[in-house]
Design a protein around this motif. Structure first.
Motif, PDB file in Angstrom:
ATOM      1  N   GLY A   1       0.794  -1.230   0.000  1.00 43.23           N
ATOM      2  CA  GLY A   1       0.000   0.000   0.000  1.00 43.23           C
ATOM      3  C   GLY A   1       0.825   1.279   0.000  1.00 43.23           C
ATOM      4  N   ASN A   2       2.130   1.175   0.078  1.00 44.81           N
ATOM      5  CA  ASN A   2       3.025   2.341  -0.052  1.00 44.81           C
ATOM      6  C   ASN A   2       3.200   2.513  -1.564  1.00 44.81           C
ATOM      7  OD1 ASN A   2       6.464   2.931   1.154  1.00 44.81           O
ATOM      8  ND2 ASN A   2       4.891   4.371   0.615  1.00 44.81           N
ATOM      9  N   ASP A   3       2.577   3.592  -2.133  1.00 46.88           N
ATOM     10  CA  ASP A   3       2.419   3.619  -3.588  1.00 46.88           C
ATOM     11  C   ASP A   3       3.295   4.649  -4.300  1.00 46.88           C
ATOM     12  OD1 ASP A   3       0.886   5.724  -2.601  1.00 46.88           O
ATOM     13  OD2 ASP A   3      -0.782   5.409  -3.976  1.00 46.88           O
TER      14      ASP A   3
ATOM     15  N   CYS B   1      14.385   3.793  -0.188  1.00 45.82           N
ATOM     16  CA  CYS B   1      12.973   3.458   0.023  1.00 45.82           C
ATOM     17  C   CYS B   1      12.846   1.935  -0.048  1.00 45.82           C
ATOM     18  CB  CYS B   1      12.108   4.124  -1.045  1.00 45.82           C
ATOM     19  SG  CYS B   1      10.358   3.756  -0.839  1.00 45.82           S
ATOM     20  N   GLY B   2      12.516   1.323   1.077  1.00 43.90           N
ATOM     21  CA  GLY B   2      12.499  -0.138   1.171  1.00 43.90           C
ATOM     22  C   GLY B   2      11.350  -0.786   0.406  1.00 43.90           C
ATOM     23  N   ASN B   3      10.171  -0.157   0.429  1.00 38.81           N
ATOM     24  CA  ASN B   3       9.078  -0.666  -0.404  1.00 38.81           C
ATOM     25  C   ASN B   3       9.327  -0.306  -1.855  1.00 38.81           C
ATOM     26  OD1 ASN B   3       7.528  -1.826   1.689  1.00 38.81           O
ATOM     27  ND2 ASN B   3       6.750   0.197   2.246  1.00 38.81           N
TER      28      ASN B   3
ATOM     29  N   CYS C   1       5.955   1.652   5.426  1.00 37.27           N
ATOM     30  CA  CYS C   1       7.271   2.226   5.102  1.00 37.27           C
ATOM     31  C   CYS C   1       8.263   1.098   5.337  1.00 37.27           C
ATOM     32  CB  CYS C   1       7.572   3.422   6.002  1.00 37.27           C
ATOM     33  SG  CYS C   1       9.254   4.064   5.806  1.00 37.27           S
ATOM     34  N   GLY C   2       8.914   0.656   4.272  1.00 39.54           N
ATOM     35  CA  GLY C   2       9.788  -0.517   4.382  1.00 39.54           C
ATOM     36  C   GLY C   2      10.977  -0.270   5.290  1.00 39.54           C
ATOM     37  N   THR C   3      11.693   0.825   5.050  1.00 35.30           N
ATOM     38  CA  THR C   3      12.832   1.113   5.925  1.00 35.30           C
ATOM     39  C   THR C   3      12.328   1.369   7.343  1.00 35.30           C
ATOM     40  OG1 THR C   3      12.704   3.400   5.112  1.00 35.30           O
ATOM     41  CG2 THR C   3      14.406   1.979   4.143  1.00 35.30           C
ATOM     42  N   GLY C   4      11.117   1.926   7.450  1.00 35.76           N
ATOM     43  CA  GLY C   4      10.530   2.177   8.771  1.00 35.76           C
ATOM     44  C   GLY C   4      10.225   0.889   9.519  1.00 35.76           C
TER      45      GLY C   4
END
Ligand SMILES: N[C@@H](CCC[C@H](N)C(=O)O)C(=O)O
Length: 292
Positions: A13-15, A87-89, A230-233
């Motif tokens: 959902g992180n677009d 950005c991990g995602n 947030c992937g890195t988050g």
């Protein structure tokens, strides 16, 4: 006027709006990126990702010196137009975009090195999604007090860098996590020099199942506001929770975010401990946009 063929994609959902500019000819301004990301007046996204050859960018020199095979650079910008180091995602969705577009190939068991502003990151297939080695992490020493709307008193934050800056805050329970209003940006005191993404976490009950730690997280991203993931988050949140849990805490974590669940793993390397992130990467539709 510039006309761009773009693809819309997301990871939990992180677009993102992605477009290819192999030779680095399209230089969007921050205002143009913000308009593309606007959910009312533009396409709508948490960020814009340009696929550009590392050799076509000034930042690409350092990337190619680190790994001459890192052909593609993920040029990531937040929804307000600011550049993000990592950005991990986004990097998983970027990998899907490169593979589906025929820009790169990735056989099972192989890794694809991708250039970012925080260095080369290796991506590999993992189930139906991808896993990315986010590299070495460290505590930043920036541990501000964090105030957020509807949270009451300020809470202590723990600064963690996983290629970009994060401040992680532990909350007492699901009620607090559901209640906090992340529309307004949380106030950090003191504010880290380069700002930070702010993650709010609660342990799941029980915290550890079959050797895997489990937490819930919501995030307010620097430059993009509240996002569904947030992937890195999630990596920072798992690292902070393991740090707080102390000896015996696991190195494998599942992080539940509003947009899904992401996996985090910590593992030793010669240059110190690395952290990796795994999760889905979907391309949703293609389109064309004109920016003036
Ligand atoms: N959504 C990303 C992080 C994007 C960059 C971040 N907002 C920053 O400015 O550092 C992720 O999945 O990691």
């Amino acid at each position: 006027m510039t006309t761009l063929s773009f693809t819309k994609g997301h990871g939990a959902g992180n677009d993102f709006v992605l477009f290819a500019d192999p030779d680095g000819k399209v230089d969007l301004t921050a205002a143009q990126i913000a308009l593309i990301c606007d959910r009312h007046f533009g396409v709508g996204a948490d960020g814009v990702i340009r696929a550009v050859r590392s050799s076509a960018l000034p930042e690409g020199g350092a990337v190619l010196a680190e790994d001459p095979t890192a052909e593609w650079f993920m040029d990531y910008h937040n929804a307000d137009g600011s550049a993000g180091e990592m950005c991990g995602n986004g990097i998983r969705v970027f990998t899907r975009y490169l593979l589906d577009g025929g820009y790169a190939h990735l056989a099972p068991g192989q890794t694809l090195p991708i250039g970012t502003r925080s260095g080369v990151r290796d991506v590999q297939q993992s189930g139906t999604g991808f896993q990315v080695d986010l590299g070495a992490w460290h505590l930043t020493g920036d541990d501000p007090l964090v105030r957020a709307k509807d949270l009451g008193v300020a809470r202590p934050g723990l600064g963690i860098d996983v290629g970009n800056p994060h401040v992680v805050v532990a909350l007492a329970d699901d009620d607090e996590l559901d209640r906090v209003d992340l529309g307004p940006r949380p106030v950090l005191d003191p504010e880290p020099v380069n700002g930070a993404n702010v993650e709010f976490v609660v342990p799941s009950e029980p915290l550890i199942v079959d050797g895997i730690g489990r937490i819930r997280m919501r995030v307010h991203e620097r430059g993009s506001g509240e996002t569904l993931a947030c992937g890195t988050g999630t990596a920072a949140a798992a690292l902070a929770t393991r740090y707080w849990a102390g000896d015996g805490a696991p190195d494998n974590w599942k992080v539940r975010v509003p947009g899904g669940t992401l996996g985090v793993r910590m593992f030793p390397t010669e240059e110190g401990e690395h952290v990796s992130l795994s999760g889905p990467a979907e391309l949703v539709y293609d389109g064309e946009l004109t920016v003036g």
